[in-house]
Scaffold this active site. Structure first.
Site, PDB file in Angstrom:
ATOM      1  N   ASP A 125      -6.447   3.670  31.777  1.00 15.31           N
ATOM      2  CA  ASP A 125      -5.245   4.370  31.871  1.00 15.31           C
ATOM      3  C   ASP A 125      -4.473   4.373  33.426  1.00 15.31           C
ATOM      4  O   ASP A 125      -3.346   5.248  33.568  1.00 15.31           O
ATOM      5  CB  ASP A 125      -4.803   5.668  31.283  1.00 15.31           C
ATOM      6  CG  ASP A 125      -4.126   5.298  29.848  1.00 15.31           C
ATOM      7  OD1 ASP A 125      -3.946   4.223  29.416  1.00 15.31           O
ATOM      8  OD2 ASP A 125      -3.694   6.418  29.250  1.00 15.31           O
ATOM      9  N   ASP A 179     -16.367  10.050  28.500  1.00 11.88           N
ATOM     10  CA  ASP A 179     -15.764  10.174  29.718  1.00 11.88           C
ATOM     11  C   ASP A 179     -16.153   9.438  31.008  1.00 11.88           C
ATOM     12  O   ASP A 179     -17.278   9.145  30.988  1.00 11.88           O
ATOM     13  CB  ASP A 179     -15.433  11.649  30.184  1.00 11.88           C
ATOM     14  CG  ASP A 179     -14.187  12.323  29.098  1.00 11.88           C
ATOM     15  OD1 ASP A 179     -13.801  11.593  28.081  1.00 11.88           O
ATOM     16  OD2 ASP A 179     -14.204  13.594  28.966  1.00 11.88           O
ATOM     17  N   ASP A 182      -9.592  16.476  21.101  1.00 12.34           N
ATOM     18  CA  ASP A 182     -11.025  16.782  20.619  1.00 12.34           C
ATOM     19  C   ASP A 182     -11.280  17.785  19.676  1.00 12.34           C
ATOM     20  O   ASP A 182     -11.662  17.635  18.640  1.00 12.34           O
ATOM     21  CB  ASP A 182     -11.961  16.653  21.794  1.00 12.34           C
ATOM     22  CG  ASP A 182     -11.602  17.912  22.812  1.00 12.34           C
ATOM     23  OD1 ASP A 182     -10.735  18.361  22.505  1.00 12.34           O
ATOM     24  OD2 ASP A 182     -12.232  17.919  23.983  1.00 12.34           O
TER      25      ASP A 182
END
Length: 688
Positions: A265, A324, A418
């Site tokens: 992103d 991540d 999450d």
């Protein structure tokens, strides 16, 4: 009256023998000693007895030298602190501080007004102290009008009466309420610790039965591996993208049963090119990896994951693992997590534990390690064993894709996507497993600015989610106990009550009680219970025990940020949907670097599935050179709320010194210094 017998005089008169001897020495450097008897020579002498003038002089000189050294050290520390303040004020020009944003900050206004009033009352109390007006509420009724010494004395007496009748009861009521919340939260922590001890004592942990990959079908001999999708969401992760992609590409799993999605992103084109080139490099080495970049970047991480799950080829995969950008799983990660799903159709999530490569980098990372070790070792493990539910940590976990789809998939309504998906999956009956033995390497923020923004997101998002999920929890078909656990324990006690009483009790009520002594906080609230709870929190990380006092002070300091975030999320204020990517340093431990280098050398010997053109190699070299260019120098910030609270607590410690309150003075003094260091950004990474 009965006659009193003194046996000591009788014993001394009977046992005293010999003749008193007086010895006189001509040398003045020796002392004169009188011996009454043989036992008197063995009597313990007084501390200063037997010292001559020279010895007294040397003792006084040593004490004076020690006092001067202590004063000099304090003066040097104060001078260094003032110099740091001056540098912060000079070099902060051009840096936009968080407290200088256009939106109004009501909390900062409240603390600033509180500080001004406290300073005024401190001056007033000092004047009364030096004039000898030491009155309390019971002695006011016995005071005659003729004893009033002027207009200022009358004002002081009126203030004492008003303080005792109206202000003290309100403060005491709020204090008692916060103390009750404090005790409830402390009891919850103790129950979690007892549960963790029971797990260790009974050696309870999820087990894998048999060979999970062995095919049970006689017509399909050999091993059967399920289809696994691995996702790496990232956004402008220049420092860590390479090591995370490399670690995931070395996961031990059949190549035809694994697909890696790099979900980029980034809005920086140079970073996009670097990540795309890294993906192309591993694709040429035979890894099934693809690069995805969204044109419309909405919903932050949740929107990124939702967009990736909408691809048609995802339907052929059964599980999805999420990492991540700064996470580096071991090659056997999937073989340690995926087998738990076999023969367990109700299992929706397997969560692994985090391990930190930079936990010893500075004081800030050490304090974070204490908190996160307690979170994983105690909270996640106990909830996973006894409740089959805990909050998903957003990474280092494997989801059953069916559980994600039945729970509604990723939603963009909060910044804690999450936790959102975990709550909805729990309401749909899915169970979770936490693996404390499976660890994934990652980083913790090294600067206070990054840590502060991370904590703001972690405490504002749950409160916003609580507003959105409360109707669904109440109307769900789960048991009453599970509803109570979700509403009271999971959301209210650990996400709302903890920052509320921590900030209110130790940053507002305690300074107030210094100026309103009629509303007094017990010593066990200020000292004993906080120290005991800090000791419980530090048990999972016993190597950090020397930092127990800084940990206690820092947790109270962070209560300002957590309280502000909690309020903004609960009432949906402007910063409740703010997402700032946590800054990473791209660190790895030495063994990890050696292992990565070894894996890299092995992968280089593998044949490429397709060759790279000369133009692609030139472009990659240019990108590598662009990556090494120095970044713009950043400056440390000044945090106004923390600085204002520092001066408030130091003012209250000055008032405590007037009334000779020992433990209150020391607590306020050290807590004020802690706020001062944090407000000047002197904890964590020093950027400039």
């Amino acid at each position: 009256m009965a006659q009193k017998f003194d046996f000591s005089d009788w014993w001394s008169s009977e046992t005293r023998t010999g003749t008193p001897v007086v010895v006189t020495m001509e040398n003045p450097n020796f002392s004169v000693l009188e011996l009454d008897g043989p036992e008197s020579a063995f009597q313990p002498a007084e501390k200063d007895r037997g010292k001559n003038a020279k010895q007294f002089t040397w003792v006084l000189l040593l004490k004076a030298h020690r006092a001067v050294g202590c004063v000099a050290w304090m003066a040097t520390a104060l001078w260094a602190l003032l110099g740091t303040v001056q540098r912060r004020l000079i070099f902060r020009q051009g840096v936009v501080m968080e407290s200088e944003k256009p939106h109004k900050n009501r909390l900062f206004r409240f603390i600033r007004a509180f500080l001004a009033i406290s300073l005024a009352f401190l001056v007033f109390e000092m004047v009364a102290h030096f004039k000898g007006w030491h009155f309390h509420r019971p002695s006011l009724d016995m005071l005659h009008t003729s004893e009033i010494q002027g207009f200022l004395h009358a004002i002081y007496l009126s203030w004492l009466s008003f303080r005792a009748d109206y202000i003290a009861p309100a403060i005491q009521a709020l204090s008692n309420f916060c103390v009750v919340l404090f005790l409830i939260q402390s009891a919850d922590r103790m129950i979690l610790c007892v549960g963790c001890f029971w797990i260790k004592y009974k050696k309870i942990k999820p087990q894998i039965k048999g060979d999970p990959f062995k095919s049970e079908d006689a017509e399909l001999p050999g091993y059967e591996y399920p289809m696994v999708l691995v996702q790496i969401p990232m956004c402008n992760e220049r420092e860590v993208y390479e090591q995370s992609i490399s670690a995931v590409c070395h996961v031990d799993w059949p190549k035809d049963r694994l697909l890696i999605q790099v979900l980029d992103d980034s809005d920086d084109e140079s970073i996009q090119c670097l990540i795309r080139a890294e993906v192309s490099k591993w694709s040429q080495r035979g890894v099934n990896i693809i690069y995805r970049h969204r044109l419309v970047r909405t919903g932050y991480k949740a929107g990124n994951l939702k967009s990736a799950m909408s691809c048609d080829y995802v339907k052929s995969y059964e599980f999805v693992a999420i990492f991540d950008a700064d996470f580096q799983p071991n090659p056997d990660f999937l073989k340690q997590t995926i087998p738990h799903f076999k023969d367990n159709p109700e299992l929706g999530l397997v969560q692994a534990r985090w391990a930190f490569v930079n936990k010893d980098e500075n004081l800030l990372t050490r304090l974070q390690n204490i908190n996160l070790c307690f979170h994983f070792e105690v909270e996640q493990q106990v909830n996973g064993v006894f409740l089959n539910f805990f909050g998903f940590n957003g990474t280092a976990g494997v989801w059953r894709i069916k559980a994600l789809e039945e729970s509604g998939g990723w939603l963009e309504r909060t910044t804690v996507e999450d936790m959102d998906i975990a709550v909805r999956a729990h309401l749909h009956g899915w169970k979770f497993i936490f693996l404390n033995d499976v660890k994934v390497l990652c980083e913790v923020p090294e600067s206070y600015e990054a840590y502060r923004k991370q904590q703001h997101r972690w405490h504002s998002g749950p409160m916003l989610l609580f507003r959105l999920c409360l109707p669904a929890i109440i109307t769900s078909k789960i048991s009453i106990w599970k509803k109570f656990n979700l509403i009271f324990l999971f959301f209210l006690l650990r996400k709302l009550i903890l920052p509320f009483y921590s900030f209110t009790l130790f940053c507002i009520i305690l300074p107030l009680t210094m100026f309103v002594p009629e509303a007094e906080l017990p010593l066990w609230v200020i000292c004993y219970i906080p120290v005991f709870m800090s000791f419980l929190n530090i048990l999972p990380a016993l190597r950090s025990f020397p930092f127990i006092v800084p940990y206690l002070l820092f947790e109270n300091t962070m209560s300002v940020t957590k309280f502000n975030a909690m309020v903004s999320g609960l009432f949906q204020l402007g910063s409740s949907y703010e997402w700032v990517v946590t800054k990473k340093a791209g660190r790895s431990s030495e063994p990890d670097l050696l292992a990565a280098a070894e894996r890299e050398s092995k992968s280089l010997n593998q044949p490429l599935t397709r060759g790279a053109s000369e133009s692609e190699l030139l472009e990659l070299n240019k990108l590598k050179e662009h990556k090494k260019t120095p970044t713009k120098r950043k400056l440390n910030k000044i945090y106004k709320k923390e600085l204002t609270l520092a001066f408030l607590l130091l003012t209250a410690s000055g008032r405590s010194l007037l009334s000779a309150q020992g433990i209150h003075f020391y607590f306020l003094l050290f807590q004020g210094v802690s706020f001062l260091l944090v407000g000047l950004d002197l904890i964590g990474e020093q950027v400039s």
